[in-house]
Design an enzyme around this catalytic site. Structure first.
Site, mmCIF file in Angstrom:
data_model
loop_
_atom_site.group_PDB
_atom_site.id
_atom_site.type_symbol
_atom_site.label_atom_id
_atom_site.label_comp_id
_atom_site.label_asym_id
_atom_site.label_seq_id
_atom_site.Cartn_x
_atom_site.Cartn_y
_atom_site.Cartn_z
ATOM 1 N N ALA A 1 0.837 -1.199 0.000
ATOM 2 C CA ALA A 1 0.000 0.000 0.000
ATOM 3 C C ALA A 1 0.871 1.247 0.000
ATOM 4 C CB ALA A 1 -0.910 -0.002 1.219
ATOM 5 N N ASP A 2 0.542 2.180 -0.896
ATOM 6 C CA ASP A 2 1.258 3.452 -0.917
ATOM 7 C C ASP A 2 0.415 4.512 -0.205
ATOM 8 O OD1 ASP A 2 -0.740 4.242 -2.711
ATOM 9 O OD2 ASP A 2 0.548 3.992 -4.469
ATOM 10 N N SER A 3 0.880 5.755 -0.222
ATOM 11 C CA SER A 3 0.179 6.808 0.510
ATOM 12 C C SER A 3 -1.233 7.033 -0.017
ATOM 13 C CB SER A 3 0.977 8.105 0.492
ATOM 14 O OG SER A 3 1.209 8.524 -0.838
#
Length: 77
Positions: A35-37
């Site tokens: 998961a990224d920002s």
């Protein structure tokens, strides 16, 4: 796993297109699920809607695992 953690896990699985069985209570959301920002922002929006809570933006950086998110939500309810 608590009912809150189960819901968080289901939301994560749907959002990140990951098999729910591969997500445990101590799965690291960023490192293990990739998961990224942007994913985290979308996750928080989904959680706010599902649980009818408001998550402070500065708290998101503390969410490393499913349990972290669930504990925060339980603290709000």
């Amino acid at each position: 796993m608590s009912p809150t953690a189960e819901k968080v896990r289901a939301i994560l699985a749907a959002q990140l297109d990951v098999d729910e069985d591969k997500i445990s209570s101590d799965t690291n959301i960023a490192e293990e699920l990739g998961a990224d920002s942007l994913d985290l922002v979308e996750l928080m929006m989904s959680i706010e809607e599902e649980f009818d809570v408001t998550i402070e933006e500065d708290k998101v950086q503390n969410f490393k695992t499913v349990v972290d998110v669930a504990a925060y939500i339980d603290g709000l309810l």
